[in-house]
Design a protein around this motif. Sequence first.
Motif, mmCIF file in Angstrom:
data_model
loop_
_atom_site.group_PDB
_atom_site.id
_atom_site.type_symbol
_atom_site.label_atom_id
_atom_site.label_comp_id
_atom_site.label_asym_id
_atom_site.label_seq_id
_atom_site.Cartn_x
_atom_site.Cartn_y
_atom_site.Cartn_z
ATOM 1 N N GLY A 124 44.853 33.185 43.441
ATOM 2 C CA GLY A 124 44.808 34.252 42.438
ATOM 3 C C GLY A 124 46.034 34.298 41.549
ATOM 4 O O GLY A 124 46.987 33.546 41.724
ATOM 5 N N GLY A 125 45.974 35.201 40.596
ATOM 6 C CA GLY A 125 47.105 35.383 39.683
ATOM 7 C C GLY A 125 47.873 36.603 40.138
ATOM 8 O O GLY A 125 47.304 37.515 40.713
ATOM 9 N N ASP A 136 49.420 44.197 35.121
ATOM 10 C CA ASP A 136 48.164 43.651 35.604
ATOM 11 C C ASP A 136 48.145 43.392 37.116
ATOM 12 O O ASP A 136 47.112 43.468 37.742
ATOM 13 C CB ASP A 136 47.804 42.364 34.845
ATOM 14 C CG ASP A 136 48.859 41.276 34.966
ATOM 15 O OD1 ASP A 136 49.481 41.180 35.999
ATOM 16 O OD2 ASP A 136 49.030 40.519 34.021
ATOM 17 N N GLY A 170 37.152 41.183 43.624
ATOM 18 C CA GLY A 170 37.109 41.743 42.261
ATOM 19 C C GLY A 170 38.396 42.464 41.907
ATOM 20 O O GLY A 170 39.478 42.003 42.253
ATOM 21 N N ILE A 171 38.273 43.589 41.206
ATOM 22 C CA ILE A 171 39.474 44.336 40.833
ATOM 23 C C ILE A 171 39.432 45.732 41.451
ATOM 24 O O ILE A 171 38.371 46.338 41.586
ATOM 25 C CB ILE A 171 39.676 44.411 39.296
ATOM 26 C CG1 ILE A 171 38.450 44.951 38.577
ATOM 27 C CG2 ILE A 171 40.004 43.055 38.721
ATOM 28 C CD1 ILE A 171 38.625 45.050 37.077
ATOM 29 N N ARG A 179 30.031 46.706 39.673
ATOM 30 C CA ARG A 179 30.704 45.839 38.686
ATOM 31 C C ARG A 179 30.676 44.388 39.186
ATOM 32 O O ARG A 179 31.018 44.107 40.316
ATOM 33 C CB ARG A 179 32.141 46.300 38.509
ATOM 34 C CG ARG A 179 32.981 45.462 37.520
ATOM 35 C CD ARG A 179 33.779 44.384 38.225
ATOM 36 N NE ARG A 179 34.756 43.736 37.347
ATOM 37 C CZ ARG A 179 35.470 42.657 37.701
ATOM 38 N NH1 ARG A 179 35.310 42.126 38.895
ATOM 39 N NH2 ARG A 179 36.335 42.137 36.866
ATOM 40 N N ASP A 233 33.742 37.689 36.804
ATOM 41 C CA ASP A 233 33.511 36.295 36.398
ATOM 42 C C ASP A 233 33.227 35.377 37.577
ATOM 43 O O ASP A 233 32.544 34.357 37.440
ATOM 44 C CB ASP A 233 34.774 35.771 35.706
ATOM 45 C CG ASP A 233 35.980 35.844 36.650
ATOM 46 O OD1 ASP A 233 36.302 36.960 37.120
ATOM 47 O OD2 ASP A 233 36.570 34.791 36.950
ATOM 48 N N THR A 234 33.788 35.743 38.741
ATOM 49 C CA THR A 234 33.801 34.822 39.883
ATOM 50 C C THR A 234 32.429 34.258 40.275
ATOM 51 O O THR A 234 32.322 33.076 40.573
ATOM 52 C CB THR A 234 34.500 35.505 41.084
ATOM 53 O OG1 THR A 234 35.821 35.856 40.664
ATOM 54 C CG2 THR A 234 34.568 34.602 42.299
ATOM 55 N N THR A 277 40.817 32.152 38.032
ATOM 56 C CA THR A 277 41.189 33.494 38.480
ATOM 57 C C THR A 277 41.746 34.231 37.273
ATOM 58 O O THR A 277 42.118 33.610 36.279
ATOM 59 C CB THR A 277 42.237 33.450 39.611
ATOM 60 O OG1 THR A 277 42.600 34.795 39.967
ATOM 61 C CG2 THR A 277 43.495 32.708 39.201
ATOM 62 N N GLY A 278 41.793 35.555 37.372
ATOM 63 C CA GLY A 278 42.333 36.325 36.254
ATOM 64 C C GLY A 278 41.465 37.517 35.938
ATOM 65 O O GLY A 278 40.568 37.876 36.716
ATOM 66 N N HIS A 279 41.700 38.119 34.781
ATOM 67 C CA HIS A 279 40.956 39.311 34.383
ATOM 68 C C HIS A 279 39.500 38.940 34.101
ATOM 69 O O HIS A 279 39.189 38.258 33.127
ATOM 70 C CB HIS A 279 41.627 39.921 33.142
ATOM 71 C CG HIS A 279 40.953 41.152 32.666
ATOM 72 N ND1 HIS A 279 40.391 41.266 31.412
ATOM 73 C CD2 HIS A 279 40.708 42.329 33.301
ATOM 74 C CE1 HIS A 279 39.848 42.467 31.286
ATOM 75 N NE2 HIS A 279 40.033 43.126 32.407
ATOM 76 N N GLY A 280 38.617 39.377 34.981
ATOM 77 C CA GLY A 280 37.231 38.912 34.968
ATOM 78 C C GLY A 280 36.495 39.138 33.660
ATOM 79 O O GLY A 280 35.756 38.264 33.186
ATOM 80 N N SER A 305 49.147 34.238 33.947
ATOM 81 C CA SER A 305 49.643 35.378 34.719
ATOM 82 C C SER A 305 51.080 35.022 35.122
ATOM 83 O O SER A 305 51.494 33.875 34.958
ATOM 84 C CB SER A 305 48.765 35.616 35.954
ATOM 85 O OG SER A 305 48.499 34.396 36.617
HETATM 86 C C1 FWO Z 1 45.444 39.999 37.280
HETATM 87 C C2 FWO Z 1 44.649 38.838 37.821
HETATM 88 C C3 FWO Z 1 45.305 37.543 37.351
HETATM 89 C C4 FWO Z 1 44.606 38.886 39.357
HETATM 90 C C5 FWO Z 1 43.464 38.082 39.994
HETATM 91 N N1 FWO Z 1 42.202 38.730 39.748
HETATM 92 C C6 FWO Z 1 41.024 38.083 39.748
HETATM 93 O O1 FWO Z 1 40.951 36.894 39.806
HETATM 94 C C7 FWO Z 1 39.796 38.975 39.651
HETATM 95 C C8 FWO Z 1 38.500 38.313 39.417
HETATM 96 N N2 FWO Z 1 38.538 37.250 38.468
HETATM 97 C C9 FWO Z 1 37.565 39.402 38.897
HETATM 98 O O2 FWO Z 1 37.760 39.846 37.756
HETATM 99 O O3 FWO Z 1 36.706 39.845 39.649
HETATM 100 C C10 FWO Z 1 43.651 38.000 41.500
HETATM 101 O O4 FWO Z 1 42.829 38.559 42.270
HETATM 102 O O5 FWO Z 1 44.589 37.361 41.938
#
Ligand code: FWO
Length: 309
Positions: free
Chosen positions: A11-12, A162, A189-190, A197, A200-201, A220-223, A281
Amino acid sequence: MNPTVIVVHGGGASNISKDRKERVRQGIVRAATAGYNILKEGGSAVDAVEGAVTVLEDDPEFNAGCGSVLNENGEVEMDASIMNGKDLSAGAVSAVRCVANPIKLARLVMEKTPHCFLTDQGAAKFAAAMGLPAVPGEQLVTERNVKRLEKEKHEKGAQKSDHQKSLGTVGAVAVDCRGNVAYATSTGGIVNKLAGRVGDTPCIGSGGYADNDIGAISTTGHGESILKVNLARLTLFHVEQGKTLEEAADMSLGYMKSKVKGVGGVILVNQAGDWAAKWTSTSMPWAAAKDGRLHSGIDLGETNVTDLP
Ligand SMILES: CC(C)C[C@H](NC(=O)C[C@H](N)C(=O)O)C(=O)O
């Protein structure tokens, strides 16, 4: 014999505390080693990425499986996907609550159904039919994630970086001795997301992609940002156009940042055994195993190289 390679990410993130960093590093190395051992024994790329991601889903340090972040109701809802670059077969699940290893369920969708994607209750029913043991939802809820949700709710509306939102989505890409590539990605997720919700995963082309003729990628990142730019397929498009894996990753991550202000990270491999790990990130825990050597890092500019046992 093709060169075998596996790359994993955790992850990021930003500002990981020192002792957590050590646990994250160990978890990533453990997963990469497990995946590499599968490849060394002649296992397929799909076996290797599933194996590596399973190790990370079982590690509470990561935002997947038993370490998943909680939604607004304090529940775990997980997303995962997997793809075989040999024939483009793919499997995904979203909003699953009661399985320990969503990536195993995604693989079963890929191999045991005529479909690519199952969600929520249908996915749960299919898991039961396939004999995957159901785990009580509470069993996936960790103390750290309860606190994290409370903090997120408390700080809602306040300026926050973030990294508070989520941490530790996991993924793997691999190429096996037959030249087949594969990816697997899994996440909770987040934090504080609306129930239902989907990120992207589990979405093929966003959370990952695999095609023997191009390569394999896990993101990985902001979905929501990743979905808008189809980050995985976009990156491989640049590879198809002749860019190196690193150039392609920089281009697509740069595009996502400039277009929708999204940050994230990617890992890539191709049939030739080239690999790359890139992120926008602050950091991204990653490890790559190739030719008996393990490369790993968390922060920018940091690469450790050791011999694999
Ligand atoms: C801030 C980001 C870089 C953190 C990153 N998040 C995800 O990858 C979330 C996943 N892609 C989604 O949106 O469901 C993490 O979990 O490390």
